[in-house]
Design a protein around this motif. Sequence first.
Motif, short mmCIF file in Angstrom:
data_model
loop_
_atom_site.label_atom_id
_atom_site.label_comp_id
_atom_site.label_asym_id
_atom_site.label_seq_id
_atom_site.Cartn_x
_atom_site.Cartn_y
_atom_site.Cartn_z
N ASP A 1 0.92 -1.39 -0.31
CA ASP A 1 0.30 -0.29 -0.14
C ASP A 1 0.80 1.11 0.56
O ASP A 1 0.85 1.79 1.03
CB ASP A 1 -1.34 0.00 1.05
N LEU A 2 1.29 2.24 -1.29
CA LEU A 2 2.41 2.80 -1.57
C LEU A 2 2.37 3.74 -1.06
O LEU A 2 2.04 3.83 -2.32
CB LEU A 2 4.03 2.70 -1.99
N ARG A 3 1.75 4.38 -0.23
CA ARG A 3 0.91 6.01 -0.57
C ARG A 3 1.60 6.52 0.25
O ARG A 3 2.55 6.24 1.21
CB ARG A 3 -0.79 5.86 -0.03
N ARG A 4 1.47 8.39 -0.10
CA ARG A 4 2.58 9.03 1.14
C ARG A 4 1.19 9.19 2.37
O ARG A 4 0.45 8.40 2.22
CB ARG A 4 2.00 10.62 0.41
N ILE A 5 2.13 9.60 3.41
CA ILE A 5 1.58 9.19 4.63
C ILE A 5 1.91 10.36 5.52
O ILE A 5 0.77 10.73 6.10
CB ILE A 5 2.87 8.28 5.42
N LEU A 6 2.44 11.42 5.82
CA LEU A 6 3.19 12.34 5.39
C LEU A 6 1.93 14.00 5.13
O LEU A 6 1.47 14.22 5.79
CB LEU A 6 3.83 12.83 6.55
N MET A 7 2.72 13.40 4.44
CA MET A 7 2.19 14.97 2.93
C MET A 7 1.21 14.15 2.67
O MET A 7 0.49 13.25 2.72
CB MET A 7 3.11 15.00 2.12
N TRP A 8 0.20 15.43 1.86
CA TRP A 8 -1.14 15.07 1.48
C TRP A 8 -0.91 14.42 -0.12
O TRP A 8 0.90 14.43 -0.44
CB TRP A 8 -1.89 16.23 1.07
N ASP A 9 -1.42 13.76 -0.77
CA ASP A 9 -1.12 13.41 -1.73
C ASP A 9 -0.95 14.02 -2.93
O ASP A 9 -0.57 13.83 -3.83
CB ASP A 9 -2.48 12.75 -2.20
N GLU A 10 -1.44 15.32 -2.53
CA GLU A 10 -1.31 16.09 -4.21
C GLU A 10 0.01 16.55 -4.24
O GLU A 10 0.48 17.31 -5.44
CB GLU A 10 -2.24 17.24 -4.04
#
Lengths: 227, 208
Positions: free
Chosen positions: A161-170
């Motif tokens: 599940d590789l997504r950003r975790i601290l900063m926002w997705d954009e």
Amino acid sequence: METLEQIKNRAELAARGAKIDIVVNPGPSGQSSLLLDNEHAVGVATFLRDHPALGFDFCSNVTGVDWLDRVVKKTIKVKQIVDGVEKEVDQTTEEKIPGYLESVYHLFSMKLKHGPLVIRMRAPNRNDAHLPSLTPVWRSAELQEREIFDLYGIHFDGHPDLRRILMWDEFKDHPMRKDYVPPDDFEWEPTPHDEVLARAKQHYPPRPQLDGAEKITSHSDVATPNK
Amino acid sequence: MSEGQIDEGLRAELQRQGVWVTSMQELYNWGRKNSIWPLQFGLACCAIEMIATAASRYDIARFGGEVFRPSPRQADLMIVAGTVTKKMAPQIVRLYNQMPDPKYVISMGACAISGGPFKQGYNVLKGIDRYIPVDVYIPGCPPRPEALLHAFMELQRKIDSQKLSGENKADFLKKEQPSEFPVPEFGEHDLNPPANKDVYQPPKLERV
């Protein structure tokens, strides 16, 4: 715990074709580490976890490091014959070390009560950095690998599940990289110093034609809407 | 009866005689200032001080502010207690927009008023007053509960002085004054816009 040499030899025997280097830490902690090759990293990690004498069943910490290109100057004394006399002359060699992004894992064994074992992986291409994910081996690496992906921009192949975790997705940047350029939104500061002063000064109004002491004051015309 | 129609001296004299004369505005403001319900949320370490203020030792209930509401629809006061990260800022503005008028904001601690030690960091907003109007600022890192109580009393003083009619009536009664503010969007490098120009202007500089 076995020495790094022993662990390295065991792992290289177990995982066919794996190449492991020992990265020596010359500091007071002396915490040297194993540098895994990316291709066999998952195999070696699984071996480290499952081998009864090693049993590194707990990955306590994963972190990223950004190493920029650097030049290491080394001065060595060389014996040279100058004017027929043998003399010791300093010779400086420059070694260019290309930069890379690195992920570092700290492993412990709960079962055998030893550790830490430090393992590293390096991604040389910072524009498209890929490393194998060790989350399938140690579940506890999941969020921390996401954090490294967010802040350093290393893509972990095989991560569930590789997504950003601290900063926002954009968000597009990777703020912990050493070449990160933050938005230039400096303003007047009441007590600026050092780098902040230099950056803030670029936003100050042009200087009027006068000599001597100048004083920069701030005032606010716009009253904030009071309720 | 609006304020100013009765002489202060006469009123004091009447009160001495057991006749209490007041005005609608006074009664209204007296009620409002003694039942300020804060919105129940905390952002960082300042929230711990806010909790201490609400608990028995400092006891914000003495000032009528003990009813922390878990819904913005029921809250009068937003205590921005702690570091506002850029990721959190749109939610704070949205919560503020959902509060009914009249609403007030206390910006608590160095981070909430300016970004504090994290100013110029990549992830921290340089003060919540960039997006919503703030009534009382409390410096400190974190401010002690006494400071929050002081801010609370300042707010009470402010509410008490608000007019209900006339030219100088309170902003929340003016139709042209906005009670909602645009929620910033997540941009590729920063929040978009980085500050609401109608609410916040950076300090103007003069070179003397």
